[in-house]
Design a protein around this motif. Structure first.
Motif, PDB file in Angstrom:
ATOM      1  N   MET A   1      -7.899  -0.497   4.643  1.00  0.00           N
ATOM      2  CA  MET A   1      -7.032  -0.455   5.800  1.00  0.00           C
ATOM      3  C   MET A   1      -7.258  -1.685   6.668  1.00  0.00           C
ATOM      4  O   MET A   1      -6.322  -2.216   7.237  1.00  0.00           O
ATOM      5  N   LEU A   2      -8.464  -2.142   6.739  1.00  0.00           N
ATOM      6  CA  LEU A   2      -8.770  -3.297   7.562  1.00  0.00           C
ATOM      7  C   LEU A   2      -8.114  -4.560   7.013  1.00  0.00           C
ATOM      8  O   LEU A   2      -7.788  -5.475   7.758  1.00  0.00           O
ATOM      9  N   TYR A   3      -7.856  -4.588   5.687  1.00  0.00           N
ATOM     10  CA  TYR A   3      -7.218  -5.744   5.048  1.00  0.00           C
ATOM     11  C   TYR A   3      -5.848  -6.018   5.659  1.00  0.00           C
ATOM     12  O   TYR A   3      -5.461  -7.158   5.864  1.00  0.00           O
ATOM     13  N   PHE A   4      -5.091  -4.970   5.962  1.00  0.00           N
ATOM     14  CA  PHE A   4      -3.748  -5.137   6.501  1.00  0.00           C
ATOM     15  C   PHE A   4      -3.759  -5.587   7.957  1.00  0.00           C
ATOM     16  O   PHE A   4      -2.782  -6.121   8.455  1.00  0.00           O
ATOM     17  N   LEU A   5      -4.852  -5.400   8.643  1.00  0.00           N
ATOM     18  CA  LEU A   5      -4.938  -5.780  10.045  1.00  0.00           C
ATOM     19  C   LEU A   5      -5.508  -7.178  10.258  1.00  0.00           C
ATOM     20  O   LEU A   5      -5.493  -7.686  11.372  1.00  0.00           O
ATOM     21  N   GLU A   6      -6.012  -7.795   9.203  1.00  0.00           N
ATOM     22  CA  GLU A   6      -6.653  -9.089   9.355  1.00  0.00           C
ATOM     23  C   GLU A   6      -5.666 -10.223   9.558  1.00  0.00           C
ATOM     24  O   GLU A   6      -6.006 -11.236  10.146  1.00  0.00           O
ATOM     25  N   GLY A   7      -4.453 -10.114   9.048  1.00  0.00           N
ATOM     26  CA  GLY A   7      -3.468 -11.164   9.235  1.00  0.00           C
ATOM     27  C   GLY A   7      -3.497 -12.240   8.186  1.00  0.00           C
ATOM     28  O   GLY A   7      -2.913 -13.295   8.367  1.00  0.00           O
ATOM     29  N   LYS A   8      -4.175 -12.018   7.075  1.00  0.00           N
ATOM     30  CA  LYS A   8      -4.247 -13.020   6.015  1.00  0.00           C
ATOM     31  C   LYS A   8      -3.353 -12.639   4.831  1.00  0.00           C
ATOM     32  O   LYS A   8      -3.599 -13.033   3.713  1.00  0.00           O
ATOM     33  N   MET A   9      -2.301 -11.887   5.099  1.00  0.00           N
ATOM     34  CA  MET A   9      -1.408 -11.463   4.030  1.00  0.00           C
ATOM     35  C   MET A   9      -0.440 -12.590   3.683  1.00  0.00           C
ATOM     36  O   MET A   9      -0.096 -13.418   4.522  1.00  0.00           O
ATOM     37  N   ASN A  10       0.018 -12.594   2.439  1.00  0.00           N
ATOM     38  CA  ASN A  10       1.006 -13.554   1.987  1.00  0.00           C
ATOM     39  C   ASN A  10       2.388 -12.934   2.150  1.00  0.00           C
ATOM     40  O   ASN A  10       2.730 -11.975   1.476  1.00  0.00           O
ATOM     41  N   LEU A  11       3.194 -13.477   3.052  1.00  0.00           N
ATOM     42  CA  LEU A  11       4.505 -12.921   3.346  1.00  0.00           C
ATOM     43  C   LEU A  11       5.642 -13.781   2.796  1.00  0.00           C
ATOM     44  O   LEU A  11       6.746 -13.759   3.313  1.00  0.00           O
ATOM     45  N   ASP A  12       5.371 -14.520   1.729  1.00  0.00           N
ATOM     46  CA  ASP A  12       6.406 -15.358   1.131  1.00  0.00           C
ATOM     47  C   ASP A  12       7.548 -14.523   0.562  1.00  0.00           C
ATOM     48  O   ASP A  12       8.709 -14.917   0.655  1.00  0.00           O
ATOM     49  N   GLY A  13       7.233 -13.379   0.004  1.00  0.00           N
ATOM     50  CA  GLY A  13       8.263 -12.516  -0.561  1.00  0.00           C
ATOM     51  C   GLY A  13       9.240 -12.026   0.490  1.00  0.00           C
ATOM     52  O   GLY A  13      10.438 -11.895   0.234  1.00  0.00           O
ATOM     53  N   LEU A  14       8.751 -11.784   1.690  1.00  0.00           N
ATOM     54  CA  LEU A  14       9.614 -11.346   2.783  1.00  0.00           C
ATOM     55  C   LEU A  14      10.584 -12.449   3.198  1.00  0.00           C
ATOM     56  O   LEU A  14      11.761 -12.189   3.453  1.00  0.00           O
ATOM     57  N   ILE A  15      10.106 -13.675   3.220  1.00  0.00           N
ATOM     58  CA  ILE A  15      10.978 -14.803   3.555  1.00  0.00           C
ATOM     59  C   ILE A  15      12.052 -14.973   2.491  1.00  0.00           C
ATOM     60  O   ILE A  15      13.222 -15.202   2.808  1.00  0.00           O
ATOM     61  N   TYR A  16      11.675 -14.850   1.217  1.00  0.00           N
ATOM     62  CA  TYR A  16      12.661 -14.964   0.134  1.00  0.00           C
ATOM     63  C   TYR A  16      13.692 -13.837   0.207  1.00  0.00           C
ATOM     64  O   TYR A  16      14.871 -14.061  -0.060  1.00  0.00           O
TER      65      TYR A  16
END
Length: 67
Positions: A1-16
């Motif tokens: 759960m802490l992984y999602f709160l850290e802010g180091k996610m790759n959001l390239d798929g959302l931009i595409y």
């Protein structure tokens, strides 16, 4: 759960995905308009106008979501 709160996610798929929503239907309408251009010029013109309006509106709405 802490992984999602850290802010180091790759959001390239959302931009595409947002770019596909912005330009996908307009490109599809343009291709259909080009396909029927010789048979029915009036319908093709309507499709080109719809594609242009879709791009203008989607750039405004999706552009506001990105910012």
């Amino acid at each position: 759960m802490l992984y999602f709160l850290e802010g180091k996610m790759n959001l390239d798929g959302l931009i595409y995905l947002i770019l596909a929503i912005m330009f996908g239907p307009a490109i599809l309408l343009t291709i259909i308009g080009l396909a029927i251009l010789k048979k029915n010029k009036k319908a093709a013109k309507v499709l080109f106008i719809l594609a242009a309006i879709y791009v203008i509106v989607s750039l405004g709405v999706c552009g506001a979501m990105i910012l």
